[in-house]
Write an enzyme that holds these catalytic residues in place. Structure first.
Site: not given
Length: 303
Positions: A8-10, A122, A176, A194, A244, A256
């Site tokens: 339930c993050g962004a 988001a 990606k 970015n 992120s 990550e």
């Protein structure tokens, strides 16, 4: 459709609000069990969604027709294994996160496994999630035994467009990953949005050369020029965005990197390829991560 959103993050709140607004029966699932999860989101059109939704209800999970996983890559495997025993074996599990490698950790899951990428942006601002920019979600089967669930793309298209189904999603995942191998570590190390990466063309070129070589060995046709063009397009279209990974570093959270550059390094080793620029960036991010995790400030956020 009855859907459990794990995380339930962004990104999780973006999907929860969109699904709820379009009449789907949804619940959130939090690491620390709570009966409700609060969803507070400002959409791109300025509209506000503020609801307390059901959370962590095992009876709801046992009847869910889809488990949508929006966790950070390093949180995925343990969490999915925990919930899979309650989820119906016929209900697909859709993983949407940065990077690759979680499917290899979940090969024995009985449910159909799908994976995807998303370009919606988001971000969290205090207790509110701001949907910064619309984008596209690409989804497809994660393993050979996972079949055609293109109907899900049609359902999700009606909720949070655009959504595209790919019979071979791995080609899109690698594309990606190339973007993530450039934008995430460089912005995290240079502490910049970015768009600032336009000034680091030599590093971008070196990363794209190495990633293209690995992708070719993986069996997907590409070139360094193609990747560089695509990466530059993403940098331009997300120029104001904070990646992120930079958000994680600024908040002293676990990143990550193991599933982005780390995954690339693993596949490069399998193919006997040297990827010195990506190796250097990986070590630099891991060093930065270890500095704040060693000091005890890098506490993992709840899902």
């Amino acid at each position: 459709m009855k859907i459990t959103v794990l995380g339930c993050g962004a990104l999780g709140q973006l999907w929860l609000s969109a699904l709820c607004k379009h009449g789907h029966d949804v619940q959130g699932w939090l690491r620390v069990p709570q009966p409700y999860c609060s969803v507070n989101l400002i959409d791109t059109d300025g509209s506000f969604f503020n609801e307390s939704l059901t959370a962590n209800d095992p009876d709801f999970l046992a009847k869910s027709e889809l488990l949508l996983v929006t966790l950070k890559a390093w949180q995925v495997s343990d969490a999915v294994r925990t919930l899979a025993s309650t989820l119906p074996v016929t209900s697909p599990i859709l993983l949407i996160h940065n990077g690759m490698g979680t499917i290899e950790e979940l090969q024995n899951i009985q449910q159909p496994m799908l994976m995807g990428t998303i370009t919606h942006a988001a971000r969290r601002d205090g207790n509110i999630i701001i949907h910064v920019a619309n984008g596209t979600t690409h989804i497809g089967p994660a393993r050979e035994q996972d079949g055609d669930y293109s109907y899900l793309a049609d359902i999700l298209q009606g909720v949070l467009p655009d959504v595209a189904w790919h019979n071979n999603i791995r080609a899109e995942m690698w594309r990606k990953l190339a973007v993530n191998c450039v934008i995430n570590p460089l912005t995290a190390l240079w502490n910049c949005p970015n768009g600032e990466l336009r000034h680091h063309t030599d590093e971008i070129n070196a990363i794209c050369e190495e990633v293209a070589a690995v992708i070719e060995r993986e069996g997907y046709h590409t070139s360094a020029d193609d990747l560089r063009y695509y990466v530059e397009q993403v940098i331009d279209s997300t120029a104001e965005n904070i990646s992120s990974m930079l958000q994680d570093v600024r908040a002293m959270r676990h990143t990550e990197i193991d599933y982005i550059t780390g995954y690339l390094l693993k596949r490069a080793r399998v193919h006997g390829l040297a990827v010195p620029e990506n190796s250097r960036l990986f070590e630099m991010v891991k060093r930065k991560e270890s500095e704040y995790e060693r000091s005890g400030t890098g506490m993992p956020r709840p899902w």
